[in-house]
Design an enzyme around this catalytic site. Structure first.
Site, PDB file in Angstrom:
ATOM      1  N   HIS A 498       0.825  -1.204   0.000  1.00 15.71           N
ATOM      2  CA  HIS A 498       0.000   0.000   0.000  1.00 15.71           C
ATOM      3  C   HIS A 498       0.863   1.260   0.000  1.00 15.71           C
ATOM      4  O   HIS A 498       0.681   2.160  -0.839  1.00 15.71           O
ATOM      5  CB  HIS A 498      -0.906  -0.028   1.236  1.00 15.71           C
ATOM      6  N   GLU A 499       1.786   1.339   0.938  1.00 14.76           N
ATOM      7  CA  GLU A 499       2.615   2.548   1.031  1.00 14.76           C
ATOM      8  C   GLU A 499       3.506   2.700  -0.199  1.00 14.76           C
ATOM      9  O   GLU A 499       3.784   3.820  -0.640  1.00 14.76           O
ATOM     10  CB  GLU A 499       3.454   2.523   2.311  1.00 14.76           C
ATOM     11  N   HIS A 502       1.640   4.516  -2.908  1.00 13.70           N
ATOM     12  CA  HIS A 502       1.730   5.968  -2.753  1.00 13.70           C
ATOM     13  C   HIS A 502       3.071   6.471  -3.281  1.00 13.70           C
ATOM     14  O   HIS A 502       3.153   7.500  -3.965  1.00 13.70           O
ATOM     15  CB  HIS A 502       1.616   6.344  -1.272  1.00 13.70           C
ATOM     16  N   HIS A 505       3.303   6.641  -6.987  1.00 13.29           N
ATOM     17  CA  HIS A 505       2.541   7.789  -7.473  1.00 13.29           C
ATOM     18  C   HIS A 505       3.413   9.045  -7.449  1.00 13.29           C
ATOM     19  O   HIS A 505       3.342   9.889  -8.350  1.00 13.29           O
ATOM     20  CB  HIS A 505       1.309   7.968  -6.582  1.00 13.29           C
TER      21      HIS A 505
END
Length: 713
Positions: A498-499, A502, A505
């Site tokens: 998940h991290e 980010h 991105h």
């Protein structure tokens, strides 16, 4: 490795940060100097003749005017999150109101605002490329939302409350950290820990020894409220008295003497409401949501309530089934209410009984080095990049001695802020340096709870190409024990993925405007790139890249993988309702109770708000609100935006259907996701970015369908 010290270390423009030079004593002087330089830049922009001023000399120039200050303050903010202590806290808190005041005054600078408005209205603006027009629109909106159009009688109040809001939310965050660290339980008798996995007990024993409790001959075990310690107790310990003791301590985080967040919550809500009123908005939701995909608080509440209505029946059914299961195991009445310290324990027992699946069976297959290597291999295959690990060193603050984590390679080692931290470069297919990042995965008392990603530096175009980005990801995962590597739970693996989503991105952003790059997108879109990455933690093709037993390198056996998939949607109604309750609490507090929360019994008010969103327990659990950092650890943060986790989950569940159809490791699909979403930042509306990738609007039922919660009519 020794280098000449920088006179102002927080302002050092070097890409690689000399963390040991960033001493608390330098914060005041460096941030003060950076504010002075930034003010000179802002004054130069504001002093231009409005008619002669251009887009480049005003709006675009403002992008760079405060960049050094915000980068330096970002370093200080980061250190307060990962190396918190009395000195950094004192220095950070001394400058926090000054930085807040400075930032607020930029938007209240009348001369600057007049120049920017004049330029924005010039006909040539409409002839610029769309991304530059978007920056103009965003700049105008930001100034208005930060009080630029306020009359003089409101300006002073707006500035004052902005500063107070930053101080109150910082104090809230400190109370959570301090009350978490203030509690420990030293266990002398191993029998009290019956049921807890050996890996968790070993970590507790090592933690106790590190704190001076016990030894090999007479061991003791230390339990804390950090998740790698807390969760195994609640999930596996058959000692109900111990579970209760640990749960009661956890429920008091942010609610203990000297660290009580109760009065802060009411004050924060009132300040946010007043801030909205000063800007002629009905409430804080109307202020914060106008530029997000959902558009307004009413629509956000409708989104939450619609999902609630769809999952309430499965949620109630799950809780009833859990009570019946416990009854069969203990002889209690089938309708007897459970205690809040029992739910996680009996849910795990039922999962093991129904699916012959214990999450601990997976842990040996997730040593963190394999997880990281596999995550990178997956990323390289999908998105056409390569990730290179750099050797690192840590400089001891007491002795100045350099301690190396790895053998130096062909490239110079990179300094980090703690020995556990690692550093990586991200390269494109043609070896172009896209960005670099730090990874800091293990808990310590100086580090805040949870997991997060931060952008330390956002690149941009130059005459020689695109400047690389710099970022970090951090968490509080299971630490190594004895001679074993750090073995992750599956949920911890999902958190790492998940991290990193980010982070991708941020690192893959190719927008020429810094403030429109990377994760600077609508808040209810920002979780799409992170949450979609979790899907690969459930796909066999992806798991085989990294899920390998730490002792023999074998992949997850077929029967264990089948049980893992079969149990995937177990208690999904409960998990979904929990998230919806957080979103409902957030929105209702800010929309309907901002002015009266301080005068109400906080727990009674929240019970009222969450009627129909919570399970009934024999002992009523206090609300999470006093330790809900997402809402109250920053002036805005996820306030009025917690719904966005579920909103973005709908988007990512839908987006992943394309990967499922075209191949979960399909390079072309991955490249399309990179080109349509990861690289685009906020250069275009998120609705368009989604349609560019999927070719249609979102399917609102995609999430419920994946979770097995969609009841077909």
């Amino acid at each position: 490795m020794s280098e000449e010290p920088q006179p102002h270390p927080f302002l050092d423009p070097s890409f690689h940060v000399a963390w040991s030079s960033l001493e608390p004593a330098a914060i005041e002087a460096d941030i003060t100097l950076a504010m002075s330089k930034a003010q000179q830049n802002v004054d130069a922009i504001a002093s231009q003749d409005s008619e002669a001023a251009t887009y480049e000399s005003t709006i675009l120039a403002l992008e760079d005017a405060v960049e050094e200050l915000y980068r330096a303050w970002g370093y200080a903010d980061h250190l307060s999150s990962v190396c918190e202590g009395p000195e950094i806290r004192k220095a950070y808190n001394a400058m926090l109101p000054k930085v807040t005041e400075f930032s607020t005054r930029i938007y209240l600078n009348e001369k600057l605002w007049q120049v920017i408005k004049t330029v924005a209205e010039k006909p040539e603006i409409k002839q610029m490329p769309p991304v530059h027009q978007r920056l103009v629109e965003d700049t105008l909106r930001s100034f208005k939302d930060h009080g630029a159009d306020l009359h003089n009688d409101r300006r002073e109040e707006f500035e004052k409350l902005s500063t107070e809001l930053s101080q109150l939310t910082q104090k809230y965050s400190e109370n959570v950290l301090d009350s978490t660290n203030a509690w420990e339980l030293i266990v002398d008798d191993e029998a009290e820990l019956t049921g807890i996995p050996e890996s968790a007990k070993e970590a507790m024993k090592e933690d106790a020894a590190a704190k001076g409790h016990g030894d090999e001959a007479s061991p003791k075990w230390r339990i804390t409220l950090h998740m790698p310690s807390y969760l195994p107790v609640m999930q596996y310990c058959s000692n109900e008295a111990l579970r209760r003791k640990v749960w009661e301590a956890s429920s008091k985080i942010g609610h203990t003497e000297g660290h009580d967040n109760t009065p802060l919550i009411g004050k924060i809500l009132k300040l946010r409401q007043r801030k909205a009123e000063l800007l002629d908005r009905k409430d804080f939701a109307e202020l914060t949501l106008a530029q997000r995909m959902v558009k307004n608080g009413k629509a956000a509440l409708e989104f939450i309530e619609t999902l609630h209505d769809k999952v309430e029946a499965p949620f109630r059914e799950e809780m009833a089934e859990l009570r019946v299961f416990k009854s069969g195991q203990t002889g209690s009445a089938p309708d007897e209410l459970m205690e809040p310290w029992d739910t996680t324990y009996w849910a795990e027992k039922r999962r093991q009984a129904e699916f012959s699946f214990d999450e601990e069976e997976l842990r040996p297959y997730f040593p963190i080095h394999h997880v990281i290597d596999g995550l990178f291999a997956l990323t390289e295959r999908l998105f056409g990049v390569s990730i290179v690990k750099r050797s690192t060193f840590y400089r001891d603050p007491k002795t100045g001695e350099e301690k190396h984590a790895d053998e130096p390679g062909d490239l110079d080692p990179i300094e980090v802020w703690h020995p556990d931290v690692r550093f990586y470069d991200l390269l494109d297919e043609d070896e172009t340096h896209l960005g670099s990042f730090y990874a800091d995965w293990f808990p310590r008392e100086s580090k805040r709870a949870g997991a997060w990603m931060n952008a330390l530096r956002t690149g941009g175009p130059t005459k020689k190409g695109f400047r690389p980005h710099l970022g970090l990801m951090a968490g509080n995962m299971t630490k190594p024990t004895g001679n074993k590597p750090a073995l992750m739970t599956h949920r911890e693996v999902e958190t790492i993925f998940h991290e990193f989503g980010h982070l991708l991105h941020h690192l893959l952003g190719k927008v020429e405007i810094r403030s429109l790059n990377g994760t600077n997108v609508a808040w209810d879109f920002v979780e799409l790139p992170s949450q979609i990455m979790e899907n690969w933690c459930w796909e066999r093709e992806a798991l085989d890249l990294f899920a390998r037993h730490y002792a023999n390198d074998e992949t997850i056996p077929d029967d264990l993988f089948a049980k893992m998939l079969a149990a995937r949607n177990y208690m999904q109604g409960n998990a979904t309702m929990r998230q919806l309750s957080f979103g409902k609490l957030d929105l209702d507090l800010h929309i309907n109770h901002a002015n009266d929360a301080a005068d109400r019994d906080l727990d009674a008010l929240i019970d009222e708000i969450l009627d129909g969103y919570s399970a009934q327990y024999a002992t009523k659990p206090p609300s999470i609100v006093r330790r809900f950092g997402h809402l109250f650890s920053g002036p805005t943060g996820y306030a009025c935006g917690y719904y966005s986790y579920k909103w973005a989950e709908v988007l990512e569940a839908d987006c992943f259907t394309r990967f499922k159809e075209e191949g979960v490791l399909n390079r072309e699909t991955g490249r399309a996701f990179r080109d349509c979403i990861l690289s685009k930042g906020d250069s275009e509306p998120p609705e368009k970015l989604f349609r560019d990738f999927m070719g249609r609007d979102p399917d609102s039922d995609a999430l419920l369908r994946r979770a097995g919660l969609l009841q077909e009519v």
